[in-house]
Design a protein around this motif. Structure first.
Motif, PDB file in Angstrom:
ATOM      1  N   PRO A 148       0.776  -1.183   0.127  1.00 38.37           N
ATOM      2  CA  PRO A 148      -0.038  -0.033   0.047  1.00 38.37           C
ATOM      3  C   PRO A 148       0.782   1.311   0.193  1.00 38.37           C
ATOM      4  O   PRO A 148       1.702   1.432   0.863  1.00 38.37           O
ATOM      5  CB  PRO A 148      -0.758  -0.122   1.324  1.00 38.37           C
ATOM      6  N   GLY A 149       0.499   2.257  -0.837  1.00 38.25           N
ATOM      7  CA  GLY A 149       1.354   3.428  -0.940  1.00 38.25           C
ATOM      8  C   GLY A 149       2.568   3.458  -1.996  1.00 38.25           C
ATOM      9  O   GLY A 149       3.104   4.455  -1.927  1.00 38.25           O
ATOM     10  N   ALA A 150       2.740   2.106  -2.368  1.00 33.28           N
ATOM     11  CA  ALA A 150       3.846   2.211  -3.071  1.00 33.28           C
ATOM     12  C   ALA A 150       3.686   2.647  -4.659  1.00 33.28           C
ATOM     13  O   ALA A 150       4.727   2.840  -5.400  1.00 33.28           O
ATOM     14  CB  ALA A 150       4.506   0.725  -3.002  1.00 33.28           C
ATOM     15  N   LYS A 151       2.685   2.688  -5.084  1.00 33.15           N
ATOM     16  CA  LYS A 151       2.211   2.854  -6.513  1.00 33.15           C
ATOM     17  C   LYS A 151       2.945   4.072  -6.875  1.00 33.15           C
ATOM     18  O   LYS A 151       3.372   4.238  -8.071  1.00 33.15           O
ATOM     19  CB  LYS A 151       0.762   3.054  -6.786  1.00 33.15           C
ATOM     20  N   GLY A 152       2.821   5.238  -6.078  1.00 37.94           N
ATOM     21  CA  GLY A 152       3.491   6.545  -6.474  1.00 37.94           C
ATOM     22  C   GLY A 152       4.838   6.363  -6.917  1.00 37.94           C
ATOM     23  O   GLY A 152       5.580   6.700  -7.838  1.00 37.94           O
ATOM     24  N   ALA A 153       5.639   5.201  -6.143  1.00 35.64           N
ATOM     25  CA  ALA A 153       7.079   5.085  -6.143  1.00 35.64           C
ATOM     26  C   ALA A 153       7.213   4.284  -7.796  1.00 35.64           C
ATOM     27  O   ALA A 153       8.197   4.725  -8.379  1.00 35.64           O
ATOM     28  CB  ALA A 153       7.586   4.191  -4.905  1.00 35.64           C
ATOM     29  N   VAL A 154       6.352   3.436  -8.095  1.00 37.67           N
ATOM     30  CA  VAL A 154       6.355   2.874  -9.364  1.00 37.67           C
ATOM     31  C   VAL A 154       6.361   3.754 -10.459  1.00 37.67           C
ATOM     32  O   VAL A 154       7.315   3.572 -11.384  1.00 37.67           O
ATOM     33  CB  VAL A 154       5.272   1.622  -9.305  1.00 37.67           C
TER      34      VAL A 154
END
Lengths: 225, 225
Positions: A148-154
């Motif tokens: 959760p919350g890692a999508k921006g990182a991707v």
DNA sequence: ACGATAACTTATCAATGGTCAGTTAACAAC
DNA sequence: GTTGTTAACTGACCATTGATAAGTTATCGT
């Protein structure tokens, strides 16, 4: 007692208690309700109780499916940014000059951000940053893109890839690919953030600003002959 | 003089009730306490009650001097940004090429923002934007530079002035001065915002990013021959 | 029918920003 | 001094918030 549902009335918007093993559908209902409220009224107005009301369930029920309020919002953002990732994946597969792709990326990113200002705010501008995001460096996050919350990182990691591609394909960059990606992202983020944060300010036309920023970045990150 | 009462205790911190007409010193004490708490623990942890406790006064007393919590924070930010404005005013008076000044401006702005991340956050990134700031366009704010929350606007207006100066002094700009100022500000804001928002991410060195962004902007806003 | 347990509720918590109806103390006028 | 005015301040209180504890109900395998 109320099992008979009082002559056929459903006890809740979504049909009352879930059957065993169907809890995940309730989870989806919560996310759906949260999303509606979030888009209608923003983060602050989206309270646990209001979400619960809309779902037709008591407030503590939400804690059966999410650890806390942040987790709900995080899941929502992931949903939204998942779509951006798809968008960008398409773009990355296409042929063409990597620097052109970088600009395409920027344009897509900016438009997406401006189309989902609330989610963008929560993920990239929020004052109150959920613990999970705050501690998540972009790079380390790619370890598990579904956390959760890692999508921006991707999203950011895709930009790094494009810049690396640019260097590999012969472009002479003024900085290492990582740095170029950071500068590109920061530039376009600055545009999006400003437009979202102060929507009433008489900015120059959005498209001009986006294109302007990308032109500037493109010109700036290639080394002069 | 006024402080010499009873056993000579100062009326300052926790010194009891203010004398008539001395309310403004209490106001200052509130701001001081708020600032300390704000820097120690951030916005969320700085509650009305904690501020009141530190001042040595009851919570409702704060409402004698400020309309609400936002007003306190706003006053604090104005204090901080007032110092930035002085900094920039000095810089503006100096001689030199306007585009150099623009870069100086950017450097000073970025460093200042990074040195006061909490205030910067509140003014330029905050999720929960005080009404007064949200409705205040930068331009219109210059009407009354002392209005609470308008200091950020003043800063931007100085940048516009510098860019106008650049054009006037013969530089061929790729966009109107306003647009150039917006792009410059958005770029440098993007850097500052990113560094503040994700302090743990392994960014490239701050100084390199700041200089890089300013070089990019400078190169980008001048029209090619 | 029974027992395990997923699904859900009611009651409640502490903390928050904010309001209200007073109380106290400083000062001017007499 | 005494008195009236009012700036400065307080304690009690409110609605709302995110969150927890403990109990209840309905479903399902046996």
């Amino acid at each position: 007692m109320e099992g008979m549902r009082l002559a056929g009335f459903s006890t809740a918007l979504a049909g009352g208690r879930k059957r065993r093993g169907e809890g995940h559908t309730r989870r989806d209902e919560i996310l759906q309700a949260a999303k509606e409220l979030f888009l209608e009224a923003g983060y602050d107005a989206t309270t646990i109780r209001r979400i619960a009301d809309r779902v037709g369930v008591s407030a503590p029920a939400l804690y059966l499916y999410f650890h806390d309020k942040d987790a709900i919002m995080l899941a929502l953002c992931d949903q939204t940014f998942g779509r951006l990732i798809e968008l960008i994946a398409d773009l990355e597969r296409a042929a063409g000059d990597p620097l052109d792709k970088m600009c395409e990326f920027g344009r897509a990113y900016a438009r997406f951000g401006l189309e989902h200002p609330d989610e963008y705010r929560l993920v990239f501008m929020a004052d109150h940053v959920p613990e999970q995001i705050r501690r998540t460096g972009h790079r380390t996050a790619t370890d598990d893109p579904d956390r959760p919350g890692a999508k921006g990182a991707v999203v950011f990691s895709r930009l790094v890839a494009i810049l690396a591609q640019a260097e590999a394909s012969g472009h002479k960059l003024a900085y290492p690919p990582d740095t170029c990606a950071e500068l590109c992202w920061m530039g376009i983020h600055g545009v999006v953030a400003a437009l979202i944060h102060k929507p009433d300010f008489p900015w120059t036309d959005r498209e001009i600003l986006i294109k302007g920023m990308l032109d500037i970045v493109r010109k700036g990150i290639v080394r002069d002959a």
